[in-house]
Enzyme design. Structure first.
Site, PDB file in Angstrom:
ATOM      1  N   GLY A   4       0.715  -1.165   0.035  1.00 20.34           N
ATOM      2  CA  GLY A   4       0.118  -0.013   0.045  1.00 20.34           C
ATOM      3  C   GLY A   4       1.059   1.182  -0.020  1.00 20.34           C
ATOM      4  O   GLY A   4       0.439   2.134  -0.778  1.00 20.34           O
ATOM      5  N   LEU A  12     -10.140   2.685  10.956  1.00 23.76           N
ATOM      6  CA  LEU A  12     -10.948   1.692  10.222  1.00 23.76           C
ATOM      7  C   LEU A  12     -10.397   0.170  10.185  1.00 23.76           C
ATOM      8  O   LEU A  12      -9.397   0.174   9.596  1.00 23.76           O
ATOM      9  CB  LEU A  12     -11.049   2.233   8.716  1.00 23.76           C
ATOM     10  CG  LEU A  12     -11.907   1.346   7.718  1.00 23.76           C
ATOM     11  CD1 LEU A  12     -13.327   1.413   8.093  1.00 23.76           C
ATOM     12  CD2 LEU A  12     -11.793   1.782   6.296  1.00 23.76           C
ATOM     13  N   SER A  35      -1.610 -13.270  -4.946  1.00 26.49           N
ATOM     14  CA  SER A  35      -0.334 -13.899  -4.859  1.00 26.49           C
ATOM     15  C   SER A  35      -0.010 -14.910  -5.833  1.00 26.49           C
ATOM     16  O   SER A  35      -0.862 -15.409  -6.013  1.00 26.49           O
ATOM     17  CB  SER A  35       0.074 -14.261  -3.439  1.00 26.49           C
ATOM     18  OG  SER A  35       1.138 -15.137  -3.272  1.00 26.49           O
ATOM     19  N   SER A  36       1.221 -15.236  -6.040  1.00 24.27           N
ATOM     20  CA  SER A  36       1.793 -16.437  -7.212  1.00 24.27           C
ATOM     21  C   SER A  36       1.084 -17.647  -6.381  1.00 24.27           C
ATOM     22  O   SER A  36       1.175 -18.546  -7.002  1.00 24.27           O
ATOM     23  CB  SER A  36       2.987 -16.193  -7.460  1.00 24.27           C
ATOM     24  OG  SER A  36       3.979 -16.328  -6.466  1.00 24.27           O
ATOM     25  N   CYS A  37       1.041 -17.795  -4.856  1.00 21.19           N
ATOM     26  CA  CYS A  37       0.869 -18.998  -4.567  1.00 21.19           C
ATOM     27  C   CYS A  37      -0.769 -19.414  -4.690  1.00 21.19           C
ATOM     28  O   CYS A  37      -1.006 -20.394  -4.179  1.00 21.19           O
ATOM     29  CB  CYS A  37       1.060 -18.965  -3.086  1.00 21.19           C
ATOM     30  SG  CYS A  37       0.037 -18.005  -1.959  1.00 21.19           S
ATOM     31  N   TYR A  76      -4.210 -19.120   2.961  1.00 14.98           N
ATOM     32  CA  TYR A  76      -3.765 -17.741   2.226  1.00 14.98           C
ATOM     33  C   TYR A  76      -4.090 -17.765   0.770  1.00 14.98           C
ATOM     34  O   TYR A  76      -4.931 -16.887   0.330  1.00 14.98           O
ATOM     35  CB  TYR A  76      -2.462 -17.336   2.417  1.00 14.98           C
ATOM     36  CG  TYR A  76      -1.881 -15.950   1.824  1.00 14.98           C
ATOM     37  CD1 TYR A  76      -2.450 -15.074   2.474  1.00 14.98           C
ATOM     38  CD2 TYR A  76      -1.347 -16.145   0.466  1.00 14.98           C
ATOM     39  CE1 TYR A  76      -2.004 -13.750   1.744  1.00 14.98           C
ATOM     40  CE2 TYR A  76      -0.881 -14.796   0.119  1.00 14.98           C
ATOM     41  CZ  TYR A  76      -1.239 -13.671   0.745  1.00 14.98           C
ATOM     42  OH  TYR A  76      -1.027 -12.366   0.098  1.00 14.98           O
ATOM     43  N   LYS A 102      -7.199 -15.999  -1.438  1.00 12.38           N
ATOM     44  CA  LYS A 102      -7.016 -14.811  -2.348  1.00 12.38           C
ATOM     45  C   LYS A 102      -7.596 -15.361  -3.695  1.00 12.38           C
ATOM     46  O   LYS A 102      -8.123 -14.798  -4.342  1.00 12.38           O
ATOM     47  CB  LYS A 102      -5.291 -14.933  -2.716  1.00 12.38           C
ATOM     48  CG  LYS A 102      -4.693 -14.115  -1.773  1.00 12.38           C
ATOM     49  CD  LYS A 102      -4.958 -12.727  -1.405  1.00 12.38           C
ATOM     50  CE  LYS A 102      -4.348 -11.839  -0.516  1.00 12.38           C
ATOM     51  NZ  LYS A 102      -4.818 -10.350  -0.827  1.00 12.38           N
ATOM     52  N   ASN A 124       6.614 -12.888  -5.635  1.00 14.69           N
ATOM     53  CA  ASN A 124       7.304 -12.528  -4.153  1.00 14.69           C
ATOM     54  C   ASN A 124       7.743 -11.067  -4.121  1.00 14.69           C
ATOM     55  O   ASN A 124       8.403 -10.729  -5.193  1.00 14.69           O
ATOM     56  CB  ASN A 124       8.231 -13.723  -3.906  1.00 14.69           C
ATOM     57  CG  ASN A 124       7.718 -14.937  -3.376  1.00 14.69           C
ATOM     58  OD1 ASN A 124       6.910 -15.470  -3.792  1.00 14.69           O
ATOM     59  ND2 ASN A 124       8.299 -15.554  -2.221  1.00 14.69           N
ATOM     60  N   LEU A 125       7.363 -10.482  -3.313  1.00 18.67           N
ATOM     61  CA  LEU A 125       7.843  -8.835  -3.332  1.00 18.67           C
ATOM     62  C   LEU A 125       8.775  -8.594  -2.284  1.00 18.67           C
ATOM     63  O   LEU A 125       8.966  -9.182  -1.180  1.00 18.67           O
ATOM     64  CB  LEU A 125       6.592  -8.121  -3.077  1.00 18.67           C
ATOM     65  CG  LEU A 125       5.350  -8.337  -3.890  1.00 18.67           C
ATOM     66  CD1 LEU A 125       4.166  -7.596  -3.544  1.00 18.67           C
ATOM     67  CD2 LEU A 125       5.864  -7.824  -5.491  1.00 18.67           C
ATOM     68  N   HIS A 133       9.056 -12.781   5.116  1.00 15.93           N
ATOM     69  CA  HIS A 133       9.476 -13.588   4.017  1.00 15.93           C
ATOM     70  C   HIS A 133      11.043 -13.730   3.929  1.00 15.93           C
ATOM     71  O   HIS A 133      11.720 -13.164   4.632  1.00 15.93           O
ATOM     72  CB  HIS A 133       9.036 -12.922   2.764  1.00 15.93           C
ATOM     73  CG  HIS A 133       7.507 -12.867   2.751  1.00 15.93           C
ATOM     74  ND1 HIS A 133       6.590 -11.739   2.769  1.00 15.93           N
ATOM     75  CD2 HIS A 133       6.661 -13.899   2.011  1.00 15.93           C
ATOM     76  CE1 HIS A 133       5.483 -12.303   2.607  1.00 15.93           C
ATOM     77  NE2 HIS A 133       5.417 -13.648   2.081  1.00 15.93           N
TER      78      HIS A 133
HETATM   79  O1  GFB Z   1       9.508 -16.013   1.115  1.00 12.63           O
HETATM   80  P1  GFB Z   1       9.193 -17.308   2.027  1.00 12.63           P
HETATM   81  O2  GFB Z   1       8.861 -17.381   3.587  1.00 12.63           O
HETATM   82  O3  GFB Z   1       7.862 -17.809   1.488  1.00 12.63           O
HETATM   83  O4  GFB Z   1      10.108 -18.428   1.757  1.00 12.63           O
HETATM   84  P2  GFB Z   1       7.184 -18.701   0.179  1.00 12.63           P
HETATM   85  C1  GFB Z   1      10.711 -18.774   0.444  1.00 12.63           C
HETATM   86  C2  GFB Z   1      11.893 -19.383   0.506  1.00 12.63           C
HETATM   87  O5  GFB Z   1      12.801 -19.338   1.198  1.00 12.63           O
HETATM   88  C3  GFB Z   1      11.321 -21.067   1.334  1.00 12.63           C
HETATM   89  C4  GFB Z   1      13.215 -20.314   2.370  1.00 12.63           C
HETATM   90  O6  GFB Z   1      11.835 -22.226   0.436  1.00 12.63           O
HETATM   91  C5  GFB Z   1      12.022 -21.087   2.673  1.00 12.63           C
HETATM   92  O7  GFB Z   1      12.324 -22.172   3.220  1.00 12.63           O
HETATM   93  N1  GFB Z   1      13.970 -19.636   3.172  1.00 12.63           N
HETATM   94  C6  GFB Z   1      15.283 -19.653   3.629  1.00 12.63           C
HETATM   95  C7  GFB Z   1      13.384 -18.668   4.340  1.00 12.63           C
HETATM   96  N2  GFB Z   1      15.511 -18.844   4.624  1.00 12.63           N
HETATM   97  C8  GFB Z   1      14.617 -18.388   5.127  1.00 12.63           C
HETATM   98  C9  GFB Z   1      14.110 -17.400   6.227  1.00 12.63           C
HETATM   99  O8  GFB Z   1      14.957 -16.964   7.103  1.00 12.63           O
HETATM  100  N3  GFB Z   1      12.962 -16.914   6.181  1.00 12.63           N
HETATM  101  C10 GFB Z   1      12.119 -17.237   5.371  1.00 12.63           C
HETATM  102  N4  GFB Z   1      10.766 -16.966   5.371  1.00 12.63           N
HETATM  103  N5  GFB Z   1      12.165 -18.226   4.398  1.00 12.63           N
HETATM  104  C11 GFB Z   1       5.226 -17.423   0.587  1.00 12.63           C
HETATM  105  C12 GFB Z   1       3.699 -17.623   1.124  1.00 12.63           C
HETATM  106  O9  GFB Z   1       5.607 -18.617   0.164  1.00 12.63           O
HETATM  107  O10 GFB Z   1       5.121 -16.548  -0.280  1.00 12.63           O
HETATM  108  C13 GFB Z   1       2.785 -16.872   1.051  1.00 12.63           C
HETATM  109  O11 GFB Z   1       3.651 -18.588   2.462  1.00 12.63           O
HETATM  110  C14 GFB Z   1       2.896 -15.704  -0.042  1.00 12.63           C
HETATM  111  O12 GFB Z   1       1.472 -17.344   0.848  1.00 12.63           O
HETATM  112  C15 GFB Z   1       4.409 -15.340  -0.211  1.00 12.63           C
HETATM  113  O13 GFB Z   1       2.584 -16.282  -1.299  1.00 12.63           O
HETATM  114  C16 GFB Z   1       4.628 -14.509  -1.392  1.00 12.63           C
HETATM  115  O14 GFB Z   1       7.297 -18.180  -1.209  1.00 12.63           O
HETATM  116  O15 GFB Z   1       7.600 -20.096   0.334  1.00 12.63           O
END
Ligand code: GFB
Length: 319
Positions: free
Chosen positions: A22, A45, A113-115, A142, A146, A171-172, A185
Site C-alpha cells: 500500500g 478503520l 499472490s503467485s501462491c 492464504y 486470495k 514474491n515482493l 518472507h
Molecule cells: O519467502 P518465503 O517465506 O515464502 O520462503 P514462500 C521462500 C523460501 O525461502 C522457502 C526459504 O523455501 C523458505 O524455506 N527460506 C530460507 C526462508 N531462509 C528463510 C528465512 O530465514 N525466512 C523465510 N521466511 N524463508 C510465501 C507464502 O511462500 O510467499 C505466502 O507462504 C505468499 O502465501 C508469499 O504467497 C509471497 O515463497 O515459500
C-alpha cells in the site's frame, strides 16, 4: 497507451497504506501527480469490521480503490497461523469488495499472490493454470482466501458490470517490508540475518530449507508502477500476473544478499524448516502484451532494501 484515463483529482482509496504494498502504491500515485489519495489508519478503520468498512465507503465514495491490505507473512507464519490467514483475508476482501459495490465504486484492483497457482503447475505460471490442481500445503489457507477474492471480483463484474481487476504479484520486497524473523518472507529475513551475522563477526548464517527452491522477486515499486499502469490504461480484463519473469534459487539469493550486505561467512542450511513450493515463476506475457515490464535488477533492489533496513534501525523503528 501512455495517456492516463484517470483524472488527477479523482478520489483514490489505497488500503494498507502503512504496509509494503500500500505504501508503494501511494508513493507511485503521489509521484504521478494524483492529489486526492484517501487512506485510513487501522485505528480509524478496521477492515475486518463489515459495518465500519461499508459505512466508510458509503461516506467516502472513492472513484478507485487499490486493495493493498492483507494479512501476509512468510512460509512459517502462513503455515502456523492458518486460521488467521484464511479468516482475515476473506473478511478484508469481502468487506471491501461488497462495500465498494454498494457505494457505487466502478473500478477496483485486488491484489493476490503467485501462491494461488497449483503447486506443480507448469512453469512459468500462466493465469490459465488457476484451479487446475492441488495447492502448496504451507500456504493453502492464504491461497484459498486470495482465490476467493479473484472469484468475488469476477462475480461482481459478471453480475453487476463492475470493473474489478485482480492482479497477482510474485514474491515482493522493498521499503516497509517486515524484518521479523518469525513472520517475514525470505528476502528481508536474509538481509537481517546477514547483517546481524556481520556485526557479530559470525562465520556462518542460517538459511532455511535446502536452498534449492526457486523464487522470483519483484521490487515493490515496480509492482506499484504496474498496478497504476493497469488502472491508468483502464484495464478490465481477466486476472493478470505481475512479475519480473526471472527467478533464482534460495542459495543464489542468499549469496547475493551476503554480497550486498558485505558478510563474508558461509551458508548453513537448516533442513528442519520447510522448502515450500519448489518453484513459482510467473509468466508475465499478459502484462508485457499490455506494454509493461519490470525495471529493477535484483541486486540493485536488494541494495535499496538493505538501505531501508539500515534506515529503520537508525530511526529506531520496529523491524
Ligand atoms: O519467502 P518465503 O517465506 O515464502 O520462503 P514462500 C521462500 C523460501 O525461502 C522457502 C526459504 O523455501 C523458505 O524455506 N527460506 C530460507 C526462508 N531462509 C528463510 C528465512 O530465514 N525466512 C523465510 N521466511 N524463508 C510465501 C507464502 O511462500 O510467499 C505466502 O507462504 C505468499 O502465501 C508469499 O504467497 C509471497 O515463497 O515459500
Amino acid at each position: 497507451m501512455s495517456s492516463s484515463s484517470i483524472d488527477r483529482h479523482a478520489r483514490i482509496f489505497v488500503t494498507g497504506h502503512r504496509g509494503m504494498v500500500g505504501s508503494a502504491i501511494r508513493r507511485r500515485l503521489e509521484r504521478g501527480g494524483y492529489t486526492n489519495i484517501v487512506t485510513a489508519p487501522r485505528a480509524e478503520l478496521d477492515l475486518l469490521d463489515q459495518r465500519a468498512v461499508h459505512a466508510f465507503l458509503a461516506e467516502c465514495r472513492p472513484d478507485y480503490i487499490f486493495i493493498g491490505a492483507a494479512k501476509v507473512g512468510g512460509i512459517q507464519a502462513n503455515n502456523t497461523y492458518r486460521a488467521d490467514f484464511l479468516y482475515q483475508n476473506l473478511m478484508i476482501e469481502a468487506n471491501l469488495i461488497q462495500g465498494a459495490h454498494l457505494a457505487g465504486v466502478q473500478r477496483l484492483m485486488f491484489l493476490g499472490s503467485s501462491c494461488i497457482y497449483p503447486k506443480l503447475a507448469p512453469q512459468p505460471l500462466t493465469e490459465d493454470s488457476l484451479l487446475t490442481g492441488p495447492l502448496e500445503p504451507t500456504n493453502e489457507p492464504y491461497a484459498i482466501a486470495k482465490i476467493a477474492g479473484i472469484k468475488l471480483c469476477e462475480a461482481y463484474n459478471a453480475q453487476f458490470k463492475r470493473q474489478y481487476v485482480s492482479a497477482m504479484p510474485t514474491n515482493l520486497y522493498g521499503p516497509n517490508d517486515n524484518y521479523d524473523l518469525a513472520s517475514s518472507h525470505v528476502l528481508p529475513a536474509l538481509i537481517r540475518k546477514a547483517h546481524e551475522a556481520k556485526l557479530r563477526g559470525d562465520s556462518e548464517y542460517v538459511v532455511w530449507g535446502s536452498g534449492t527452491p526457486q523464487r522470483e522477486f519483484l521490487y515493490v515499486d515496480d509492482l506499484a508502477d504496474a498496478c497504476v499502469f493497469l488502472m491508468e490504461q483502464g484495464y478490465d480484463g481477466p486476472l493478470v500476473n505481475i512479475g519480473c519473469g526471472t527467478d533464482v534459487t534460495i542459495r543464489e539469493l542468499a549469496e547475493t544478499v551476503m554480497k550486498v550486505v558485505g558478510f563474508e561467512g558461509r551458508i548453513v542450511f537448516d533442513a528442519s524448516k520447510p522448502d515450500g513450493t519448489p518453484r513459482k515463476l510467473m509468466s508475465v506475457e499478459r502484462l508485457a502484451g499490455l506494454g509493461w515490464r519490470a525495471t529493477m535488477p535484483l541486486e540493485a533492489g536488494i541494495a535499496l532494501a538493505y538501505r531501508d533496513f539500515l534506515d529503520r534501525q537508525a530511526a529506531g523503528r520496529p523491524s
